[in-house]
Design an enzyme around this catalytic site. Structure first.
Site, PDB file in Angstrom:
ATOM      1  N   CYS A  74       0.778  -1.236   0.000  1.00 39.10           N
ATOM      2  CA  CYS A  74       0.000   0.000   0.000  1.00 39.10           C
ATOM      3  C   CYS A  74       0.812   1.291   0.000  1.00 39.10           C
ATOM      4  O   CYS A  74       0.809   2.045  -0.980  1.00 39.10           O
ATOM      5  CB  CYS A  74      -0.932   0.005   1.203  1.00 39.10           C
ATOM      6  SG  CYS A  74      -1.990  -1.452   1.356  1.00 39.10           S
ATOM      7  N   HIS A 142      -2.494   7.261   4.266  1.00 41.68           N
ATOM      8  CA  HIS A 142      -1.467   6.281   4.630  1.00 41.68           C
ATOM      9  C   HIS A 142      -0.048   6.771   4.392  1.00 41.68           C
ATOM     10  O   HIS A 142       0.888   5.973   4.329  1.00 41.68           O
ATOM     11  CB  HIS A 142      -1.709   4.969   3.869  1.00 41.68           C
ATOM     12  CG  HIS A 142      -1.233   3.754   4.605  1.00 41.68           C
ATOM     13  ND1 HIS A 142      -1.137   2.507   4.016  1.00 41.68           N
ATOM     14  CD2 HIS A 142      -0.818   3.586   5.884  1.00 41.68           C
ATOM     15  CE1 HIS A 142      -0.697   1.634   4.886  1.00 41.68           C
ATOM     16  NE2 HIS A 142      -0.499   2.263   6.034  1.00 41.68           N
TER      17      HIS A 142
END
Length: 462
Positions: A74, A142
């Protein structure tokens, strides 16, 4: 003749109703799914998952069969997409620590991982903001505390965390909880639609990184029931995961329908992709090997569609290798904006979008880290303990070379004849190995890429 001209005028008027004229600054909607595998959508051949809205988007634009993420999980993939830079430049290689897995099985000391995209990076969002765009991030970030410091003037639902749960209460600091049980994918689309409703004469950049289909596997009950009663296929049979994909598809459909309703479709570029490959133990991407966290094809090859009416011909398919690093220079090229002072590692694929070709070029991946196995029996990695051990990878043409730092191992695959990377042909193609290995080492030197050499004192060979 006069009647024919009137007919053409009326036809043109009919086609253009509700659609303002195209401009040199298209709106941009960049939709990024989370952990959605290369073959987890209908337009890439899944026989089990149902994605009618994404399939329609693919028919209306260009579908890429050899599209890549710049990293296999990710945070590093998103950092590369937004910075336009390979991992060695921003230092984000993984999520959390880089020394994952049992210490006794790690031969080398990996690089220390960076978890925040530095504010010194001039991001794609900053470049578009400075080009006069309204910029919004709706969904997973993130890469630090907030997208606001990275060029987004509007932000919701994004913070430093990767995932929590898909139903309200969410526990996301930048997203007020909805009614109990509200589904996160639905909520993000609602927030994105609110942003689109504010469209005016100023072009916009909507970055819509959904949290779906990342674990935990949670989906609306009625959809789960539907797939529990549907005939299963080998490797793709989890009803909850299928329901998550259909929910994602429905919500992409909501975004496309809103663009239609606002008359913005013809002057909006829509990009749909995933941040990395899917988890193989949940959904296989056969014939691709392995999945998320691996640098075999299943970990880095992703679905990609680009729709831009009037520039990208509908129903086209490209097998040219592209990478999410290319989005940044492509959008600058479209806007005729100068490149930033920082290096950009991708290239503009605008010629490809217009029906032309791109020059052959190598694609690189570098991962001086460890990622432990999800499922030793099903991951499809080099060994059962890790999805990734420290190494680098290069693809040039049909050839792909893997280098592993622990044992100096080299693996060579011909993706034209062996897409599943099952047959290491390095010993029979010495000249190819030498050429690709030289390119890889030269690239690492140019990137000042960290190569681990320090031995781990806790390592036990057996």
């Amino acid at each position: 003749m006069r009647l024919f001209l009137i007919y053409l005028f009326l036809l043109g008027y009919h086609l253009a109703v509700g659609q303002p004229p195209r401009t040199a600054r298209p709106n941009i909607v960049l939709i990024v799914a989370d952990d959605l595998g290369w073959k987890d959508v209908g337009f890439m051949g899944s026989p089990f998952y149902e994605t009618p809205h994404l399939d329609r988007l693919a028919r209306q634009g260009m579908r890429f069969t050899s599209a890549y993420a710049a990293a296999a999980n990710c945070a590093p993939s998103r950092a590369s997409l937004l910075s336009g830079q390979y991992g060695p430049r921003h230092g984000i290689y993984t999520v959390a620590n880089a020394d994952r897995g049992d210490a006794k099985t790690r031969k080398l000391i990996p690089v220390k991982n960076n978890e925040t995209l530095p504010d010194s990076v001039y991001t794609l969002a900053e470049a578009l903001r400075d080009a006069g765009y309204r910029t919004a991030s709706v969904g997973k970030w993130h890469l630090g505390k907030s997208p606001v410091s990275q060029g987004f003037t509007y932000s919701i639902a994004g913070d430093e965390r990767g995932m929590n749960k898909h139903v309200s209460p969410y526990g996301i600091s930048s997203l007020p909880d909805g009614p109990p049980g509200e589904y996160l994918t639905d909520r993000l689309s609602t927030e994105a639609v609110k942003f689109l409703d504010q469209a005016n004469d100023q072009p916009f950049f909507l970055y819509l990184p959904y949290y779906a289909v990342h674990t935990p596997l949670q989906a609306p009950a009625e959809l789960v029931k539907k797939y529990q009663n549907k005939a299963k296929t080998a490797g793709q049979q989890d009803g909850t995961y299928a329901a998550m994909i259909e929910s994602l598809d429905r919500n992409v459909g909501r975004i496309l329908e809103k663009l239609d309703a606002l008359g913005l479709t013809n002057n909006t570029m829509v990009i749909f992709t995933s941040d990395n490959g899917g988890i193989r133990s949940i959904s296989r991407q056969d014939p691709l090997r392995a999945g998320k966290g691996s640098y075999y094809e299943g970990g880095v090859r992703v679905p990609l569609v680009v729709r831009w009416p009037g520039t990208v011909a509908a129903g086209t398919v490209s097998s040219t290798p592209v990478i999410n690093l290319d989005f940044y220079p492509t959008l600058l090229d479209i806007l005729k904006r100068p490149k930033p002072r920082q290096p950009l590692d991708g290239i503009s694929i605008l010629p490809l979008l217009k029906g032309g070709k791109l020059p052959d070029r190598p694609l690189y991946w570098h991962f001086p880290i460890y990622l432990e196995a999800y499922n030793p029996q099903l991951d499809g990695g080099r060994d059962p303990l890790f999805r990734t051990r420290p190494g680098s990878t290069i693809r040039l043409g049909d050839w792909k070379l893997h280098e592993y730092f622990e044992d100096n191992g080299l693996e060579l695959y011909n993706l034209k004849t062996d897409l599943g990377e099952q047959h290491n042909v390095a010993s029979a193609n010495g000249a190819v190995v030498k050429k690709l290995h030289a390119l890889l080492k030269k690239w690492r030197a140019q990137q000042a890429a960290f190569v681990p050499t320090e031995l781990n004192p806790a390592y036990r060979a057996n």
